[in-house]
Design a protein around this motif. Structure first.
Motif, short mmCIF file in Angstrom:
data_model
loop_
_atom_site.label_atom_id
_atom_site.label_comp_id
_atom_site.label_asym_id
_atom_site.label_seq_id
_atom_site.Cartn_x
_atom_site.Cartn_y
_atom_site.Cartn_z
N LYS A 81 -10.79 5.66 -0.14
CA LYS A 81 -10.33 4.24 0.41
C LYS A 81 -8.76 4.27 -0.30
O LYS A 81 -8.09 3.58 0.36
N LYS A 82 -8.37 5.06 -1.47
CA LYS A 82 -7.36 5.02 -1.99
C LYS A 82 -6.40 5.64 -0.93
O LYS A 82 -5.23 5.24 -0.82
N ARG A 83 -6.78 6.74 -0.33
CA ARG A 83 -5.67 7.63 0.34
C ARG A 83 -5.85 7.24 1.68
O ARG A 83 -5.26 8.01 2.45
N GLY A 84 -6.61 6.22 2.33
CA GLY A 84 -6.82 5.78 3.44
C GLY A 84 -7.46 6.96 4.53
O GLY A 84 -7.19 7.21 5.67
N LEU A 143 -11.77 -0.94 15.96
CA LEU A 143 -10.72 -0.29 15.69
C LEU A 143 -10.65 0.93 16.66
O LEU A 143 -11.38 1.72 17.11
N TYR A 199 0.68 5.39 -0.16
CA TYR A 199 -0.39 6.41 -0.34
C TYR A 199 -0.20 7.56 -1.14
O TYR A 199 1.01 8.07 -0.93
N PRO A 200 -0.86 7.88 -2.10
CA PRO A 200 -0.49 8.85 -2.87
C PRO A 200 -0.41 10.33 -2.03
O PRO A 200 -1.28 10.53 -1.20
N LEU A 211 -11.28 -1.27 3.89
CA LEU A 211 -11.58 0.15 4.39
C LEU A 211 -10.48 1.23 3.66
O LEU A 211 -10.66 2.52 3.30
N VAL A 212 -9.35 0.36 3.25
CA VAL A 212 -8.22 1.17 2.39
C VAL A 212 -7.92 0.33 1.19
O VAL A 212 -7.78 -0.84 1.36
N GLU A 213 -7.84 0.76 -0.01
CA GLU A 213 -7.47 0.23 -1.25
C GLU A 213 -6.35 -0.42 -1.32
O GLU A 213 -5.41 0.56 -1.37
N LYS A 228 0.90 -1.33 -0.04
CA LYS A 228 -0.16 0.04 0.12
C LYS A 228 0.84 1.36 0.09
O LYS A 228 1.68 1.52 0.62
N LEU A 241 -10.90 7.22 4.89
CA LEU A 241 -12.29 7.12 5.43
C LEU A 241 -11.99 6.66 6.91
O LEU A 241 -11.33 5.97 7.57
N GLY A 242 -12.94 7.53 7.37
CA GLY A 242 -13.23 7.58 9.09
C GLY A 242 -12.00 8.23 9.73
O GLY A 242 -11.83 8.63 10.80
N HIS A 243 -11.01 8.91 8.96
CA HIS A 243 -9.86 9.64 9.69
C HIS A 243 -10.51 11.10 9.82
O HIS A 243 -11.18 11.57 8.77
N ARG A 257 -13.71 3.91 20.46
CA ARG A 257 -14.45 4.42 19.31
C ARG A 257 -15.46 3.38 18.84
O ARG A 257 -15.54 2.46 19.42
N GLU A 302 -16.58 3.64 9.79
CA GLU A 302 -16.04 2.48 9.44
C GLU A 302 -16.71 1.42 9.81
O GLU A 302 -16.92 0.30 8.86
N TYR A 338 -19.28 0.39 6.98
CA TYR A 338 -18.69 -0.30 5.72
C TYR A 338 -18.56 -1.65 6.14
O TYR A 338 -18.47 -2.52 5.29
#
Lengths: 328, 228
Positions: free
Chosen positions: B220-223, A98, A24-25, A68-70, A22, B225-227, A102, B61, B64
């Motif tokens: 989702k690509k940038r991580g 998580l 991250y851009p 949740l993360v691609e 993974k 979600l939920g942040h 929370r 999260e 989802y």
């Protein structure tokens, strides 16, 4: 690091992660590589600890597993179902807690939270009710079932968060820092309960924690990550064997002859004090310990005290991180 | 407390208009406009602010991690909150009518017009909610948009330009006004008028869902979600 064979995929595996990467851009910055081609698997009914310092890539890996993360590259399967291409189906048998307390609705009561999450996973309230009652009882939340979650103590909120994950009725659980911020008593209770989930409840658990005592106490196997890579993936006992030199302090009565002992064992320190001999011995493995005790007995040497100077899980973890290489 | 503040603001506007000897239609229009504004702000906030709140609390999260889709879950949520907000709308409207002594026609068909009109608001909520998943600072625009709703609601009283066909809630609010103030029924509107209402509302909703879906993928690509 144990690489996965094709044949292993999906065969009794709750989770299979293969070559996961993974990156991250970042806007006008160099992309950040959080996970760097890791592979591991978790067997059904197993409880695996996920360790690593901050920024090691644990949370990214867990979030990739949850969909949740691609991921940038690689495959993730939960019970043989591809998470990336069929997220909904794959995560339908997964629940996660998580970041500690929370994950729950603070304005809803304890019971309402449990009912909401049961329904969210498509369970009828009638079907979930016996389990709701059991979880309330097990986690000592009965007296607070009508109390809004925001009014519960942090420990209670964490118990409720775990209960909400359990009420979904899934087989695979991801727990990210489940004991973070809990007092000693509550942490112990939580650990005992998590262990029970795999032994009696047939659940499979991937647990990430900074608390080495939790991992040592609860997990059968540990995966240690740093800088996006897996440095170690082995059972707690094997890791202890790798990193421990089995160091013992023997306190003997009198000043016996030690020449034979010196030839046979690695004695790192000897000193005499008040009619006693103190030996520091480094043994190859735990079997050598019993050999040494027998040897002393045969020589009629009276043993007063033995101290085990083995490393605890925290020290082993630090050793793995400092080595920076993969542990085989 | 907010509702009390809004109600006091309404009374100031209403009695201000009355002191300037505004006509019955203007006075009744201010009642409908205020009630619609509150309803629109509540509906919009449910999507945009509600989503941010979920992200902050860490519950987003969890939504989802279900066998269902997030869009389906949010549709149930919109439906549930619509019923709750409609009860509030009717209550607020009733209090306003009693306090001001201006009584409006409460044709049950108004619920259909309100539902259709608010689809465009939910569409805007999805757009802003989706954008704020990726661009966290977008939430600052939420409050501006709430005041933009006032402009959109009064737009048909300012102009009869065709722009009211294209912007959200203006056309729907005009139809609601005609039903509640002029006493029209659902059958009194033309097919063209319904066509505009349907096209406008569904266009905003579809665009909203599309943008939300794009932003969801980007998050989702940038991580993200939920942040929060």
């Amino acid at each position: 690091m144990k690489a996965l064979d094709e044949g292993e995929k999906g065969a009794g595996k709750a989770l299979t992660v293969k070559d996961l990467e993974k990156t991250y851009p970042q806007w006008r910055k160099e992309p950040t590589k959080a996970v760097d081609g890791i592979s591991f698997s978790v067997d059904e009914g197993e409880i695996v600890g996920f360790l690593g310092p901050n920024g090691a890539g644990k949370t990214t890996t867990i979030k990739c597993i949850c969909g949740l993360v691609e991921p940038t590259k690689g495959d993730i399967e939960i019970y043989g179902i591809d998470v990336v291409n069929d997220t909904r189906k794959a995560v339908s048998n997964t629940s996660a807690v998580l970041e500690g307390n929370r994950n729950i609705y603070w304005r809803l009561t304890t019971r309402e939270n449990l009912e909401f999450f049961a329904r969210l996973h498509g369970r009828s309230l009638k079907e979930a009710e016996p389990e709701i009652k059991d979880l309330l009882k097990r986690f000592d939340l009965q007296d607070r079932e009508d109390m809004p979650a925001r009014k519960l103590s942090r420990g209670m909120q964490q118990k409720l968060a775990l209960s909400c994950a359990l009420i979904r009725g899934t087989d695979f659980l991801l727990l990210d820092e489940p004991t973070l911020g809990l007092d000693v008593k509550t942490s112990k209770e939580m650990r005992a309960f998590v262990k029970q989930l795999t032994s009696n409840g047939g659940k499979t658990i991937l647990l990430s924690s900074h608390d080495m005592n939790v991992v040592e106490d609860v997990c059968e196997r540990v995966i240690i990550m740093n800088e996006g890579k897996i440095l170690a993936n082995d059972s707690v006992n094997n890791l202890k064997d790798i990193f421990n030199v089995h160091l013992y302090d023997f306190i003997l009565k009198g000043e016996p002859k030690l020449s034979e002992l010196k030839n046979k064992y690695e004695i790192t320190d000897i000193h005499y004090e008040n009619g006693k001999t103190k030996l520091r011995v480094s043994l190859k493995n735990s079997d050598s310990f019993y050999e040494l005790v027998n040897h002393l007995q045969n020589k009629n040497v009276e043993l007063e005290e033995v101290k085990n100077l083995d490393k605890n899980m925290e020290e082993i973890f630090m050793d793995v991180i400092e080595r920076k290489g993969v542990i085989n | 407390m907010t509702m009390v503040g809004i109600f006091i603001l309404f009374l100031l506007v209403f009695f201000g208009l009355r002191s300037f000897e505004a006509g019955t239609e203007t006075l009744q229009g201010s009642i409908v406009g205020f009630a619609m504004w509150i309803f629109a702000v509540m509906a919009y906030s449910e999507m945009s602010w509600g989503l941010l709140q979920e992200a902050r609390d860490g519950t987003l999260e969890q939504l989802y991690l279900t066998p269902s889709t997030f869009r389906r879950i949010s549709a149930y949520r919109v439906f549930g909150s619509f019923i709750f907000q409609f009860i509030l709308f009717i209550t607020f409207l009733g209090i306003m009518m009693v306090v001001t002594g201006e009584y409006l026609s409460l044709n049950p068909g108004v619920i259909i017009l309100i539902s259709l009109t608010l689809l465009s608001v939910y569409g805007l909520g999805y757009i802003m909610g989706g954008l704020s998943l990726v661009f966290k600072k977008v939430q600052a625009g939420n409050q501006i948009l709430q005041f933009l709703f006032i402009l959109l609601l009064v737009l048909p009283t300012i102009t009869d330009h065709q722009i009211i066909y294209f912007v959200p809630i203006s056309w729907g609010n005009l139809m609601i006004n005609r039903m509640m103030i002029d006493g029209l029924s659902l059958l009194d509107f033309t097919l063209f008028e319904y066509l505009i209402l349907f096209a406008n509302s569904f266009a905003y909703l579809i665009v909203g869902l599309f943008i939300f879906s794009l932003m969801e993928k980007a998050a989702k690509k940038r991580g993200l979600l939920g942040h929060y």
